[in-house]
Design an enzyme around this catalytic site. Structure first.
Site, PDB file in Angstrom:
ATOM      1  N   TYR A   1      -3.558  -2.862 -10.476  1.00 16.38           N
ATOM      2  CA  TYR A   1      -3.471  -2.622  -9.023  1.00 16.38           C
ATOM      3  C   TYR A   1      -2.545  -3.645  -8.354  1.00 16.38           C
ATOM      4  O   TYR A   1      -1.702  -3.286  -7.520  1.00 16.38           O
ATOM      5  CB  TYR A   1      -4.883  -2.676  -8.415  1.00 16.38           C
ATOM      6  CG  TYR A   1      -4.891  -2.564  -6.912  1.00 16.38           C
ATOM      7  CD1 TYR A   1      -4.652  -1.340  -6.286  1.00 16.38           C
ATOM      8  CD2 TYR A   1      -5.124  -3.681  -6.104  1.00 16.38           C
ATOM      9  CE1 TYR A   1      -4.642  -1.244  -4.898  1.00 16.38           C
ATOM     10  CE2 TYR A   1      -5.115  -3.589  -4.724  1.00 16.38           C
ATOM     11  CZ  TYR A   1      -4.876  -2.362  -4.126  1.00 16.38           C
ATOM     12  OH  TYR A   1      -4.853  -2.269  -2.749  1.00 16.38           O
TER      13      TYR A   1
ATOM     14  N   TYR B   1      -4.626   3.753   8.339  1.00 17.26           N
ATOM     15  CA  TYR B   1      -5.947   3.122   8.443  1.00 17.26           C
ATOM     16  C   TYR B   1      -6.632   3.348   9.787  1.00 17.26           C
ATOM     17  O   TYR B   1      -6.531   4.424  10.351  1.00 17.26           O
ATOM     18  CB  TYR B   1      -5.829   1.627   8.102  1.00 17.26           C
ATOM     19  CG  TYR B   1      -5.094   1.413   6.806  1.00 17.26           C
ATOM     20  CD1 TYR B   1      -5.613   1.915   5.628  1.00 17.26           C
ATOM     21  CD2 TYR B   1      -3.857   0.782   6.765  1.00 17.26           C
ATOM     22  CE1 TYR B   1      -4.932   1.754   4.425  1.00 17.26           C
ATOM     23  CE2 TYR B   1      -3.180   0.608   5.580  1.00 17.26           C
ATOM     24  CZ  TYR B   1      -3.721   1.106   4.417  1.00 17.26           C
ATOM     25  OH  TYR B   1      -3.049   0.954   3.254  1.00 17.26           O
TER      26      TYR B   1
ATOM     27  N   VAL C   1       1.201  -3.739   3.733  1.00 17.81           N
ATOM     28  CA  VAL C   1       1.184  -5.054   4.396  1.00 17.81           C
ATOM     29  C   VAL C   1       2.443  -5.879   4.136  1.00 17.81           C
ATOM     30  O   VAL C   1       2.597  -6.966   4.694  1.00 17.81           O
ATOM     31  CB  VAL C   1      -0.077  -5.900   4.055  1.00 17.81           C
ATOM     32  CG1 VAL C   1      -1.331  -5.291   4.637  1.00 17.81           C
ATOM     33  CG2 VAL C   1      -0.209  -6.134   2.566  1.00 17.81           C
TER      34      VAL C   1
ATOM     35  N   LYS D   1       0.323   3.328  -2.978  1.00 18.86           N
ATOM     36  CA  LYS D   1      -0.844   4.215  -3.132  1.00 18.86           C
ATOM     37  C   LYS D   1      -0.441   5.685  -3.022  1.00 18.86           C
ATOM     38  O   LYS D   1      -1.060   6.560  -3.631  1.00 18.86           O
ATOM     39  CB  LYS D   1      -1.888   3.880  -2.060  1.00 18.86           C
ATOM     40  CG  LYS D   1      -2.478   2.476  -2.171  1.00 18.86           C
ATOM     41  CD  LYS D   1      -3.293   2.128  -0.938  1.00 18.86           C
ATOM     42  CE  LYS D   1      -3.880   0.723  -1.024  1.00 18.86           C
ATOM     43  NZ  LYS D   1      -4.542   0.322   0.237  1.00 18.86           N
TER      44      LYS D   1
ATOM     45  N   SER E   1       0.802  -1.239   0.000  1.00 23.35           N
ATOM     46  CA  SER E   1       0.000   0.000   0.000  1.00 23.35           C
ATOM     47  C   SER E   1       0.826   1.277   0.000  1.00 23.35           C
ATOM     48  O   SER E   1       0.268   2.364  -0.186  1.00 23.35           O
ATOM     49  CB  SER E   1      -0.939   0.020   1.204  1.00 23.35           C
ATOM     50  OG  SER E   1      -2.016  -0.842   0.978  1.00 23.35           O
TER      51      SER E   1
HETATM   52  O1  DON Z   1      -4.996  -4.620  -1.666  1.00 27.85           O
HETATM   53  C1  DON Z   1      -4.390  -5.232  -0.812  1.00 27.85           C
HETATM   54  O2  DON Z   1      -4.964  -5.880   0.031  1.00 27.85           O
HETATM   55  C2  DON Z   1      -2.871  -5.145  -0.785  1.00 27.85           C
HETATM   56  N1  DON Z   1      -2.301  -5.274  -2.062  1.00 27.85           N
HETATM   57  C3  DON Z   1      -2.394  -3.871  -0.186  1.00 27.85           C
HETATM   58  C4  DON Z   1      -2.929  -3.667   1.179  1.00 27.85           C
HETATM   59  C5  DON Z   1      -2.017  -2.930   2.075  1.00 27.85           C
HETATM   60  O3  DON Z   1      -0.818  -2.908   1.922  1.00 27.85           O
HETATM   61  C6  DON Z   1      -2.657  -2.329   3.230  1.00 27.85           C
HETATM   62  N2  DON Z   1      -1.685  -1.741   4.092  1.00 27.85           N
HETATM   63  N3  DON Z   1      -1.307  -1.782   5.146  1.00 27.85           N
END
Ligand code: DON
Length: 304
Positions: free
Chosen positions: A188, A240, A258, A66, A63
């Site tokens: 994505y 978050y 993540v 993003k 993320s």
């Molecule tokens: O969309 C997802 O679930 C992952 N590719 C990215 C989520 C993420 O990194 C949330 N962050 N802490």
């Protein structure tokens, strides 16, 4: 300030925090990352950087991507992005859909998954190859021409992206996604699978600390006003549904992923990236947040 000594101290001091979080396993390819990795890098505007541990090892930025997609969209399309996503914390998990229907397909902010999908949808509306545009941007910002996506991680997420796909369809139903959903999902997953090190990310984050100007490139990447706005959204939405306690503990705008990375910005002074794969219940690096809390406490570098 002896930053090297501070980083080395933190690397030892976080030891007891290992084993308290869990490596992300909802994307199977991420589950095999060694949990006890720890790296930290700071990048100063005068070109000096300081590192400790596994700071040069590339990891899945997830993320954190993003943030750079938002930056790219704002640099091309300006404030138009705010017609497609909000700028309020959601109070829900990063992959929650609970408010999305009630709020007619307009995600709360660009950092939760539906918001990132709407932001990417805008980037894809520009002419040219979006994946290449993002890769080139990350290579430019990090000054590292080896930055690339990990195809195994991208494929693994693509095969398990049921929630993200559902969000994209819901938003398409409200006309807030314009691209083909399959193409959007593929792009994505590719975006999230970019691999970079703490050193790369600290470099890439420096313009956000310097009002949009990159001292390393000697040019502006985004406007001062855009840097202010992105930092504000990082501070209020970047970690978050634990963003309040993160701001309370660390006191810096930050964006987590993540993969265990967190990129934090000290306005006017430096950017910091920490990586430790074990996550807390909110999807933020458990050890990484502890390390950043120690860093701002020891060096008095919070924005408050
Ligand atoms: O969309 C997802 O679930 C992952 N590719 C990215 C989520 C993420 O990194 C949330 N962050 N802490």
């Amino acid at each position: 300030m002896d930053y090297q000594a501070v980083l080395d101290y933190i690397r030892e001091a976080v030891e007891p925090a290992f084993g308290k979080g869990r490596v992300a396993d909802y994307i199977p390819a991420l589950a095999s990352v060694p949990p006890r990795k720890f790296g930290m890098a700071i990048q100063l505007p005068d070109g000096r950087n300081f590192t400790t541990g596994d700071a040069a090892e590339p990891f899945s930025i997830q993320s954190i991507s993003k943030l750079f997609v938002l930056q790219l969209v704002m640099s091309h399309l300006g404030d138009m992005v705010w017609t497609r996503v909000g700028k309020e914390p959601s109070g829900d998990r990063f992959n929650s859909m609970i408010k999305l229907e009630m709020e007619h397909g307009v995600p709360r902010n660009p950092f939760i998954n539906p918001g990132a999908l709407a932001t990417l949808d805008l980037l894809m509306s520009l002419k040219g190859d979006t994946k290449q545009r993002l890769r080139d941007y990350l290579r430019y910002l990090s000054m590292n021409d080896t930055v690339q996506a990990d195809p195994v991680v991208a494929q693994s997420e693509f095969e398990h992206a049921h929630l993200n796909r559902a969000m994209a369809h819901l938003m398409k139903g409200y006309d807030n996604i314009h691209m083909d959903v399959d193409e959007l999902m593929e792009t994505y997953c590719h975006q999230c699978a970019m691999t970079m090190s703490c050193v790369d990310l600290a470099r890439a984050g420096l313009p956000l600390a310097m009002g949009g100007y990159s001292p390393l490139h000697e040019e502006s990447v985004i406007s001062t006003s855009q840097a202010k706005r992105i930092n504000a959204v990082m501070l209020t939405c970047g970690t978050y549904d634990s963003v309040g306690s993160f701001a309370y503990r660390v006191g810096l705008p930050a964006k987590s992923g993540v993969g265990g990375g967190i990129l934090a910005v000290v306005p006017g002074k430096m950017s910091i990236c920490v990586w430790a794969p074990e996550l807390d219940a909110f999807g933020n690096s458990y050890v990484g947040a502890a390390a950043l809390e120690m860093f701002t406490s020891l060096t008095h570098t919070s924005i408050f």
